[in-house]
Scaffold this active site. Structure first.
Site, PDB file in Angstrom:
ATOM      1  N   ASP A 439      51.525  17.971  -4.794  1.00 60.26           N
ATOM      2  CA  ASP A 439      50.219  17.366  -4.526  1.00 60.26           C
ATOM      3  C   ASP A 439      49.343  18.299  -3.683  1.00 60.26           C
ATOM      4  O   ASP A 439      49.830  19.296  -3.100  1.00 60.26           O
ATOM      5  CB  ASP A 439      50.453  16.038  -3.787  1.00 60.26           C
ATOM      6  CG  ASP A 439      49.401  14.991  -4.086  1.00 60.26           C
ATOM      7  OD1 ASP A 439      48.295  15.371  -4.504  1.00 60.26           O
ATOM      8  OD2 ASP A 439      49.683  13.793  -3.876  1.00 60.26           O
ATOM      9  N   ASP A 496      44.184   9.713 -10.444  1.00 56.43           N
ATOM     10  CA  ASP A 496      44.783   8.627  -9.666  1.00 56.43           C
ATOM     11  C   ASP A 496      44.403   7.276 -10.228  1.00 56.43           C
ATOM     12  O   ASP A 496      44.859   6.250  -9.734  1.00 56.43           O
ATOM     13  CB  ASP A 496      44.330   8.709  -8.204  1.00 56.43           C
ATOM     14  CG  ASP A 496      45.248   9.597  -7.386  1.00 56.43           C
ATOM     15  OD1 ASP A 496      46.274  10.053  -7.911  1.00 56.43           O
ATOM     16  OD2 ASP A 496      44.936   9.846  -6.202  1.00 56.43           O
TER      17      ASP A 496
END
Ligand code: DGJ
Length: 695
Positions: A439, A496
């Site tokens: 990430d 997301d």
């Protein structure tokens, strides 16, 4: 004197020509030329005549246009001395070297000690060319801008399609007309970013998804980019792409590779070429023959609240549904109860995991799934042991504004990369882990290409030591997706947003460049956490089942019906996975704006699958037929609707067609492509899934 070089793939030829040892220009980039084409004649025939009020020669748009050559548009290169003044470069031919699959062309300014190298690589089997500009300078100065080799647009191009976006809204298409002056996109975020995917499409007049001439260009660098599309006063248009200017530290820099493709089959042809390039030349899988596994990611189920009983129960449920890889997301390390602490402290949190991660991993393995783990290695929290020990490892000033309470580590400091390598290596060595979700949740304090270079080096080092571990590129969703990072990673966390409706559109935008098998797509919670929208399970499952499928939700919320439906959708996905993940993707043209449809055709043409998604209610009452693509007109195909159970009775009264009853129907390719498939009338948030088999 004219020198020419040509680069050929099945659907394109690109010709470079240099007059009198000067920098070359792209004199032709279009349909493939035959071997006998007389290039000097082609070059001479293109020679433009000066008109009134101009210089006595029309200056070419070279691969690196410079003002010294009389060109007055945006320069392809800028070197500034200590006082900020621009250097006046005279680059002249300095030699060339052929290598397997390509060519280096060198141009030098001996007085200023500057060497410009154009590297061209030909990926003929993918129909893609890659051009890179490299600058080396022995003298003083600062490289303020370097474009990858500059491309003029074709004679029939008068529009450009760029990509914009935001968190949870990546890959939005922006179409605009070419107009006098420069259109500039500059990404100063230090990563390829949700907002600025580094690629464009150039349609020749009349090109559509399925037909006409279209060009695609994308930059393979992850550090943030600038592109310029400039129509100079005489009407010619140049396209420049390079790393964000001002970020080169000294007098050396690389811009590119810039990947180019062209097709007569519309944007679908462009996309298929880019997909082939990534499949054949960029993506390195640990086990190429192993199908892309179905994921379960626990993030939206538990967030930071880790406990082994809950996670083991989720693993049991995931395995029963057919999941093949279980991913433990953020929250397992340091003392991380929320997003304010511990980035940098890559040691298992023994408060949450008193016996370490081993018991959960064994539990997952015992259920036949592999195990993946989340990291965010490039980041650091103020509240971390790493920050307390190494306060000088931050990138940028300490009083900068944090992002998600965190800062960036300066990866170009060798000790920083070493520390990250040893911490991640230790976790991978001690545990049975085959996947990292990598990430990157904040933008850089300033663009710095050294950061991306150091990241690539760290990823290579880790993969060399752990070749069985695959990596997903994630940056708050799709904040770092580009052809550079894809040489080091094997999956993208596209967004997301697990809202199926948003995701269906994001997936379509991404599909211009990104093949389905690497685009992670998860069935999210019934009420989506990022949009608040409630969506039916069949729709959520079909959206995920058209890409690299996964689930990301509390599996305990499923009703019996939802669990049965998901299990069967995962089974169906596995059956068609080989076709989906290696086939040709076609975005279909539907005149109803509320329907977004695509199909995937096996390379041998023997099978296909269509996903036709009703996003909002249509303006008209009857569903319009969806015309298929990529079929053999003279072949016959048996088509079958796989989800007739989703047909809403109020919108489909009276007798049903055999197709809507779920029966196989055999029709010719001509009918399917020219008349189309008559799907049932649909509620919004329905995806019809149709399979086809060639007879
Ligand atoms: C942002 C990612 O995009 C999410 O999927 C999740 O991994 C969180 N970070 C974890 O902090």
């Amino acid at each position: 004197m004219t020198q020419c070089w040509r680069f050929d793939t099945p659907a394109q030829t690109l010709v470079l020509a240099s007059r009198n040892h000067r920098l070359p220009e792209v004199v032709y980039w279009s349909a493939p030329l035959d071997e006998g084409e007389d290039l000097p004649t082609l070059v001479d025939s293109m020679y433009p005549a000066p008109t009134g009020g101009t210089l006595d020669q029309v200056q070419p748009i070279t691969v690196c246009p410079l003002w010294i050559d009389g060109f007055t548009g945006v320069q392809g290169l800028e070197i500034r001395d200590q006082n900020g003044a621009a250097s006046t470069l005279r680059l002249r031919y300095d030699g060339e070297d052929r290598f397997d699959g390509g060519l280096d062309l060198r141009f030098a300014d001996a007085d200023l000690g500057v060497l410009y190298t154009l590297t061209a690589r030909v990926y003929a089997d993918a129909d893609v060319l890659a051009l890179t500009a490299t600058l080396n300078q022995t003298g003083p100065g600062r490289l303020a801008w370097l474009s990858a080799p500059v491309i003029p647009t074709g004679p029939r191009v008068d529009e450009v399609i760029e990509f914009a976006g935001r968190w949870c809204g990546e890959f939005q298409l922006c179409r605009s007309s070419l107009a006098p002056g420069a259109r500039l996109r500059e990404n100063r975020l230090g990563r390829s970013a949700h907002e600025h995917f580094p690629g464009i499409l150039l349609p020749s007049r009349g090109a559509t998804e399925t037909q006409g001439e279209a060009f695609g260009i994308t930059l393979g660098q992850s550090c943030g980019h600038r592109h310029v599309i400039e129509t100079v006063p005489d009407g010619r248009t140049q396209v420049q792409f390079g790393p964000t200017p001002g970020q080169f530290q000294g007098t050396e820099g690389t811009a590119g590779p810039l990947y180019l493709t062209r097709s007569d089959q519309g944007f679908n042809g462009v996309s298929q070429a880019f997909h082939r390039y990534l499949r054949r030349h960029a993506l390195i899988y640990s086990e190429p023959a192993r199908p892309r596994p179905v994921h379960y990611n626990c993030w939206e189920a538990v967030y930071f609240d880790h406990d082994i009983e809950t996670l083991a129960d989720l693993a049991d449920r995931a395995a029963q549904l057919g999941v093949e890889r279980f991913v433990l997301d953020d929250g397992w390390f340091g003392a991380r109860n929320d997003d304010t602490t511990s980035l940098g402290d890559w040691l298992v949190d023994l408060r949450k995991w008193p016996s370490g991660l081993g018991p959960l991993i064994e539990h997952v393995h015992a259920r036949g799934m592999s195990f993946g783990l989340w990291f965010e290695p490039e980041m650091i929290n103020d509240d971390s042991d790493l920050a307390r020990k190494h306060p000088t490892w931050f990138l940028g000033p300490r009083d900068q504004v944090p992002g998600r309470h965190q800062f960036v580590l300066d990866l170009a400091i060798p000790e920083v990369s070493d520390e990250l390598f040893s911490k991640i290596d230790a976790i991978l060595t001690d545990h049975g882990i085959d996947y990292i979700k990598w990430d990157h949740n904040r933008v850089l304090p300033f663009p710095d290409p050294r950061q991306a270079e150091a990241l690539y080096a760290l990823l290579s080092r880790l993969r060399a030591k752990h070749p069985g571990v695959e990596i997903e590129t994630c940056a708050s969703g799709g904040g770092r997706i580009d052809f550079g990072i894809l040489k080091h990673t094997q999956r993208v966390w596209l967004s997301d947003s697990n809202d199926g409706q948003e995701r269906w559109q994001i997936q379509r935008g991404a599909s211009y460049f990104i093949p389905p098998e690497i685009a992670g797509s998860h069935i999210g919670p019934r009420v989506c956490h990022t949009s608040g929208r409630t969506l039916p399970i069949g729709f959520r499952a079909a959206v995920a089942g058209s890409r690299s499928m996964g689930l990301e939700m509390n599996l305990r919320e499923f009703t019996d019906y939802e669990a049965v439906r998901v299990r069967s959708e995962i089974a169906a996905f596995k059956e068609r996975r080989a076709l989906l993940h290696a086939g040709r993707l076609y975005r279909l043209e539907v005149t109803d704006k509320q329907v977004l449809a695509e199909m995937h055709v096996a390379e041998d043409g023997a099978q296909f699958v269509v996903f036709s998604g009703q996003v909002q209610p249509s303006a008209q009452g009857q569903a319009r037929p969806v015309c298929l693509s990529g079929l053999d007109p003279s072949a016959r195909y048996t088509i079958q609707l796989t989800n007739p159970g989703d047909i809403p009775a109020p919108l489909n009264r009276g007798p049903r067609s055999p197709l809507h009853r779920g029966e196989g129907v055999t029709l010719s390719g001509t009918v399917l492509m020219h008349h189309g498939v008559q799907f049932p009338n649909a509620y919004p948030n329905t995806i019809w899934t149709l399979t086809g088999v060639r007879q």
